[in-house]
Scaffold this active site. Structure first.
Site, short mmCIF file in Angstrom:
data_model
loop_
_atom_site.label_atom_id
_atom_site.label_comp_id
_atom_site.label_asym_id
_atom_site.label_seq_id
_atom_site.Cartn_x
_atom_site.Cartn_y
_atom_site.Cartn_z
N HIS A 225 37.53 -14.53 40.20
CA HIS A 225 37.45 -13.32 39.59
C HIS A 225 37.04 -11.54 39.76
O HIS A 225 39.09 -11.88 40.35
CB HIS A 225 35.94 -14.05 38.98
N HIS A 264 45.81 -17.56 35.66
CA HIS A 264 45.20 -16.64 35.02
C HIS A 264 44.68 -17.97 33.64
O HIS A 264 45.09 -18.87 33.85
CB HIS A 264 45.47 -15.44 33.03
N ASP A 315 44.22 -8.08 37.92
CA ASP A 315 43.29 -7.71 39.20
C ASP A 315 44.30 -6.79 39.84
O ASP A 315 44.45 -6.25 40.73
CB ASP A 315 42.66 -7.91 40.23
C1 LIG Z 1 39.86 -10.21 36.76
C2 LIG Z 1 40.45 -12.10 37.11
O1 LIG Z 1 39.15 -12.29 36.92
S1 LIG Z 1 41.19 -12.10 36.86
C3 LIG Z 1 41.67 -13.64 37.93
C4 LIG Z 1 41.85 -13.27 38.53
N1 LIG Z 1 41.70 -14.13 39.95
C5 LIG Z 1 42.49 -14.53 40.66
O2 LIG Z 1 44.11 -13.81 40.82
C6 LIG Z 1 42.22 -15.78 41.89
C7 LIG Z 1 43.72 -16.52 42.05
N2 LIG Z 1 44.52 -17.31 39.97
C8 LIG Z 1 43.56 -18.07 40.87
O3 LIG Z 1 42.73 -18.76 41.41
C9 LIG Z 1 43.65 -18.84 39.01
O4 LIG Z 1 45.30 -18.57 38.32
C10 LIG Z 1 42.18 -19.03 37.87
C11 LIG Z 1 41.32 -18.45 39.15
C12 LIG Z 1 42.54 -17.41 37.73
C13 LIG Z 1 42.72 -19.67 36.51
O5 LIG Z 1 42.21 -21.07 37.46
P1 LIG Z 1 42.66 -22.27 36.44
O6 LIG Z 1 42.55 -22.26 35.34
O7 LIG Z 1 42.26 -23.79 36.96
O8 LIG Z 1 44.56 -22.19 36.38
P2 LIG Z 1 46.02 -22.59 35.90
O9 LIG Z 1 45.07 -24.35 35.07
O10 LIG Z 1 46.99 -22.24 34.96
O11 LIG Z 1 46.54 -23.32 37.31
C14 LIG Z 1 47.46 -24.49 37.10
C15 LIG Z 1 48.04 -24.54 38.29
O12 LIG Z 1 48.85 -22.97 38.94
C16 LIG Z 1 47.83 -23.00 40.60
N3 LIG Z 1 47.75 -21.99 40.32
C17 LIG Z 1 47.11 -20.54 39.94
N4 LIG Z 1 46.50 -19.95 40.19
C18 LIG Z 1 47.07 -20.18 41.05
C19 LIG Z 1 47.92 -19.24 42.15
N5 LIG Z 1 46.92 -17.66 42.16
N6 LIG Z 1 48.27 -19.13 43.26
C20 LIG Z 1 49.39 -20.67 43.61
N7 LIG Z 1 48.22 -20.95 42.57
C21 LIG Z 1 48.15 -20.95 41.56
C22 LIG Z 1 47.03 -24.09 40.43
O13 LIG Z 1 46.54 -24.12 41.64
C23 LIG Z 1 47.37 -25.71 39.45
O14 LIG Z 1 47.64 -26.63 40.05
P3 LIG Z 1 48.12 -27.69 39.98
O15 LIG Z 1 48.50 -27.72 38.48
O16 LIG Z 1 48.45 -28.98 41.20
O17 LIG Z 1 46.37 -28.02 40.16
O1 LIG Z 2 38.78 -13.93 31.56
C1 LIG Z 2 39.03 -14.03 32.60
O2 LIG Z 2 38.52 -15.47 32.76
C2 LIG Z 2 38.98 -13.24 34.02
C3 LIG Z 2 39.32 -11.82 33.66
O3 LIG Z 2 40.32 -12.16 32.89
C4 LIG Z 2 38.20 -10.70 32.99
O4 LIG Z 2 37.07 -11.06 33.13
O5 LIG Z 2 38.67 -9.79 33.12
#
Ligand SMILES: CC(=O)SCCNC(=O)CCNC(=O)[C@H](O)C(C)(C)COP(=O)(O)OP(=O)(O)OC[C@H]1O[C@@H](n2cnc3c(N)ncnc32)[C@H](O)[C@@H]1OP(=O)(O)O
Ligand SMILES: O=C([O-])CC(=O)C(=O)O
Length: 378
Positions: A225, A264, A315
């Protein structure tokens, strides 16, 4: 049982499930876009000079007029100083503490000194937190790192500039003021993300606002997050050229490593906040004459899209933008707190106004019922 398990797994992470109502925000409606009370976030970022205009929108329900804004800036300005007891607690926290733990502890301590006695005080509490967060973080930071007791007030009109003034001990330039205000606007609100949902669950028990915010800070701290802006910077810092970044990224993807700052839970093709903060990151890169961090960031962005169809979230380019303004990496996520406290509080108010305790159910997948064996038979 197999059918029930499938149902639970398809809903893993509660993805796609409506968990309540809100009038505050839409995320990814019709596939894209982010609005706060009906205003596009890009419109707000372009046309609001101060983040406080957006804070007012979220907390008080409408965009302020000039006189309402002037009064609000003045009110927040007058609330910036910290109680002596809080300063003394901050002086006891070690330099190697995680700054998000400092934010969480600072919120909790303020809640013991100035508790929310009734929900009628909710706006006073959030305004006080909004006004004091920069000093909570930076009083601790300067004291623990340099043994210096800083002034917790400044003459800066807005919270973003106040933050930079407390950090650097001088007024920021015009570009840095603008970037801080835009950044705080972009981070202010995002519907039922993990930290906001934490706050709403806490609010649904009729707990106090400090408890809701403390819990939300804990959820935001994680690298999946808010903590991703710091993790993204750590990733970018590993490379000295775009070529090196692409080579290593290829290996990381092959290992199925997570690439921080990408992807995301709701957006599918892009995060609307990215184009805004990326534009400012470029301006700041030009200002400081950067030839590594911005090109490396762009190379990672292109590679991730070409290879994985994954895009930078809010981010990723925040990391380089903050770095170019001289902000230490470990203070990145606390800036997110300085902004998101407005969204969290607005959700708590909304929950309180139409409350039922949030209490979902779990599908049980454990052992069948059994009796407790005597201790010598276990
Ligand atoms: C302000 C915020 O909070 S924005 C989010 C900030 N977090 C990050 O940047 C951390 C990196 N990103 C992630 O871990 C994820 O994309 C999350 C936590 C944001 C969302 O998670 P989910 O909703 O479960 O992702 P989603 O369902 O779209 O994933 C689809 C596939 O892409 C992969 N994937 C998603 N994000 C990433 C990534 N950043 N790097 C590599 N692979 C990824 C998943 O592992 C998944 O693979 P699979 O189908 O083989 O299991
Ligand atoms: O909506 C989310 O899951 C994470 C995010 O981008 C935020 O909180 O700004």
């Amino acid at each position: 049982m197999a059918e029930a398990k499938k149902k639970v797994l398809s809903g893993a992470g509660l993805r796609g499930q409506i968990a309540g109502e809100t009038a505050l925000c839409t995320v990814g409606k019709e596939g894209a876009g982010l609005t706060y009370r009906g205003y596009d976030v890009r419109d707000l970022a372009e046309n609001c000079q101060y983040f406080e205009e957006v804070a007012y929108l979220l907390l008080y329900g409408h965009l302020p007029t000039q006189s309402e804004l002037d009064a609000y800036l003045k009110r927040l300005h007058s609330m910036r100083d910290l109680p002596q007891a809080l300063k003394e607690v901050l002086e006891r926290i070690p330099a190697d503490a995680h700054p998000m733990d400092v934010m969480r502890a600072g919120t909790a301590v303020l809640g013991t000194l100035e508790p929310e006695m009734s929900f009628d005080e909710q706006l006073d509490v959030v305004d006080r937190l909004l006004a004091t967060f920069p000093a909570i973080l930076l009083y601790w930071y300067h004291f623990s790192h340099e043994g210096k007791r800083i002034e917790c007030t400044s003459n800066e009109p807005d919270i973003g500039s106040h933050f930079l003034a407390l950090l650097h001990g001088k007024s920021p330039n015009a570009l840095h003021r603008e970037v801080m205000n835009v950044s705080l606007i972009l981070y202010a609100e995002h519907e039922f993300n993990a930290s906001t949902f934490t706050g709403r669950v806490c609010a649904s028990t009729l707990s106090d606002l400090y408890s809701c915010i403390t819990g939300a800070i804990g959820s935001l701290r994680g690298p999946l997050h808010g903590g991703a802006n710091e993790a993204a910077m750590d990733l970018i810092d590993r490379f000295s050229s775009p070529e090196e970044a692409v080579e290593e990224l290829r290996a990381m993807i092959a290992r199925k490593d997570l690439i921080m700052g990408f992807g995301h839970a709701i957006y599918r093709d892009s995060d609307p906040r990215n184009e805004v903060i990326k534009g400012y990151s470029k301006k700041l890169a030009d200002e400081v004459g950067d030839t590594v961090i911005y090109p490396v960031s762009e190379a990672i962005e292109s590679f991730m899209w070409e290879e994985k169809r994954l895009f930078p979230n809010a981010d990723f380019f925040h990391a380089s933008a903050y770095r170019f303004m001289g902000i230490p990496t470990k203070l990145f996520t606390p800036i997110f707190v300085c902004s998101r406290v407005t969204g969290w509080a607005a959700h708590v108010f909304e929950q309180r106004a139409n409350n039922r305790i949030i209490r979902p159910s779990a599908e049980y997948i454990g052992e069948d019922e059994r009796s407790v064996p005597a201790i010598d038979k276990r």
